[in-house]
Design an enzyme around this catalytic site. Structure first.
Site, short mmCIF file in Angstrom:
data_model
loop_
_atom_site.label_atom_id
_atom_site.label_comp_id
_atom_site.label_asym_id
_atom_site.label_seq_id
_atom_site.Cartn_x
_atom_site.Cartn_y
_atom_site.Cartn_z
N GLY A 171 3.19 12.86 4.59
CA GLY A 171 2.89 11.46 5.66
C GLY A 171 1.17 12.04 6.71
N THR A 211 5.03 -0.91 3.55
CA THR A 211 4.97 -2.54 4.95
C THR A 211 5.09 -3.20 3.43
OG1 THR A 211 4.31 -2.01 6.68
CG2 THR A 211 3.94 -4.27 5.78
N GLY A 236 11.88 -4.51 36.30
CA GLY A 236 13.26 -3.78 36.75
C GLY A 236 14.05 -4.09 35.89
N GLY A 237 14.94 -4.46 36.29
CA GLY A 237 17.11 -5.09 35.50
C GLY A 237 16.70 -5.99 34.27
N THR A 246 2.70 7.03 2.57
CA THR A 246 3.11 7.57 2.13
C THR A 246 4.32 8.25 1.44
OG1 THR A 246 2.76 7.36 4.94
CG2 THR A 246 4.51 8.23 4.73
N GLU A 247 4.87 9.68 2.06
CA GLU A 247 5.89 9.81 1.00
C GLU A 247 7.16 10.50 1.81
OE1 GLU A 247 4.92 12.40 -2.81
OE2 GLU A 247 3.52 10.51 -3.38
N PHE A 252 0.99 -0.61 -0.32
CA PHE A 252 -0.06 0.34 0.09
C PHE A 252 0.92 1.22 0.21
CE2 PHE A 252 -2.32 3.24 2.72
CZ PHE A 252 -3.25 2.98 1.57
N GLU A 287 -0.92 5.21 10.13
CA GLU A 287 -2.34 4.87 9.85
C GLU A 287 -2.84 6.68 10.58
OE1 GLU A 287 -2.37 3.06 7.06
OE2 GLU A 287 -0.66 1.67 7.82
#
Length: 398
Positions: A130, A158, A359-360, A125-126, A122, A383
């Site tokens: 956008g 995509t 956490g970490g 977008t350019e 599809f 989108e």
């Protein structure tokens, strides 16, 4: 509103959940590290009938309602949002043909996707357009023989590296025109089960005239299992039969496509939010701090509650928007924008807070929650950003 699933819808959910559990989740972290496009999983999705869900029954032989489509995408996204994006973008490219194409165009441009595991792209977008689609500069110009020539560049497309067909929105006559058209450009089929991965530039010389250049796949923060690349069209010959609908109504067709697509993006957001919540709930049940399970500490439990509420409310917005699209309600666009925003917010919240509760360990690539944090940010962008969705809702309200 009846929120119970039909037997068919439950079958779709169960089938995709089984596929995700057996084929995606055991390998998703390793695939993500290697940045390898999962051709085998996309092909399996096609074989299962959970791709190309917007193709009409007259071509495909069976019908998938919009709610079922959203449920399928939601479950795929629970496995990986990149895979869900690649599968969904076939419909993003093909739904405009299903909605506005002639019977001959549906047969010519949709039948190949039923017969073989192919991908479509599809192209909207350019680099300079956008959220503001009217700023695009790609255009078709008419020749003396009645045919057209397409020139222009698109970005963040995509499936571009593997596409067998490009659905392109462009200006009519000149880059500064206010009129838009939708054209379909088929190229030699890129059959997924026979093709080699594309790592560099893909150049397509068309027998009818012109050239398409697909750039090197983008190195993205997240959704690494979805292919994204730029596309340039140079003097590509367009027959009148490749123009979908009225060549002056392209902008209206964009709205129709995005009204359909935004609930599907919302479904991806809900799937990721649910995955982040489930991972975090499981981790906090096992992790002990201060002599008790992390989930039993009041501040941690309160955060789990907030995460659960985000998931449930975004799913309700998703289902309502899918029903609005299915019923072709006059306010469907408003609810599509609502669902997209709520799901993106839920995904961002659950992934970020989920990492915090890990956490970490959550900051290491050993735990899937870190991958989800990288994946979710695009859901808030593609989108239509949250600001664009709010503009649509505000316009409808007043």
């Amino acid at each position: 509103m009846d929120l119970s699933l039909t037997d068919t819808q439950q079958m779709y959910v169960t089938t995709v959940q089984r596929f995700v559990k057996n084929d995606i989740l055991p390998h998703v972290l390793e695939m993500d590290r290697r940045h390898v496009f999962p051709m085998d999983l996309i092909k399996t999705s096609w074989e299962m009938g959970i791709m190309n869900i917007s193709i009409p029954e007259s071509i495909k032989g069976y019908h998938v309602d919009v709610v079922s489509a959203a449920l399928i995408i939601r479950e795929l996204a629970y496995g990986d949002s990149g895979i869900a994006t690649s599968a969904m973008c076939n419909d993003l490219a093909n739904v405009v043909i299903a909605q506005h194409g002639t019977d001959e165009q549906k047969e010519a441009f949709l039948r190949p996707f039923v017969d073989s595991p192919l991908l479509s792209a599809f192209c909207l977008t350019e680099p300079g357009a956008g959220s503001d689609n009217l700023s695009m500069t790609s255009f078709i110009s008419k020749r003396d023989d009645g045919k057209y020539v397409l020139n222009g560049s698109k970005c963040f497309i995509t499936n571009a590296s593997y596409a067998s067909q490009f659905t392109v929105f462009c200006k009519v006559g000149k880059p500064s025109s206010q009129l838009m058209a939708c054209v379909v450009v088929p190229v030699p089929p890129f059959v997924l089960d026979k093709a080699s991965p594309v790592d560099g530039i893909r150049e397509i010389e068309l027998a009818s005239g012109g050239k398409i250049t697909v750039g090197k796949p983008e190195d993205k923060l997240g959704q690494r299992l979805s292919n994204t690349a730029s596309v340039t069209f140079e003097d590509v010959l367009i027959e009148p039969g490749q123009i979908i609908g009225d060549r002056r109504l392209g902008f209206k067709y964009i709205i129709d496509v995005l009204d359909f697509a935004r609930p599907m993006i919302a479904a991806i957001g809900v799937g990721v939010a649910k995955k982040a919540f489930d991972l975090t709930l499981s981790y906090t049940k096992e992790r002990k701090q201060f002599g008790q399970r992390l989930c039993d500490i009041p501040v941690a439990r309160e955060m789990l509650v907030q995460m659960w509420k985000k998931v449930e409310l975004s799913e309700l917005a998703l289902l309502k928007s899918a029903i609005k699209i299915q019923e072709n309600a006059t306010d469907k666009g408003m609810y599509s924008s609502l669902a997209k925003n709520e799901a993106a917010e839920a995904a961002l919240f659950c992934a970020n807070e989920g990492l915090h509760l890990h956490g970490g360990y959550g900051f290491t690539n050993e735990y899937e929650i870190s991958k989800l944090v990288r994946d979710v940010h695009i859901i808030d962008i593609y989108e239509g950003t949250r600001e664009v969705q709010n503009m649509i809702i505000g316009r409808e309200l007043v």
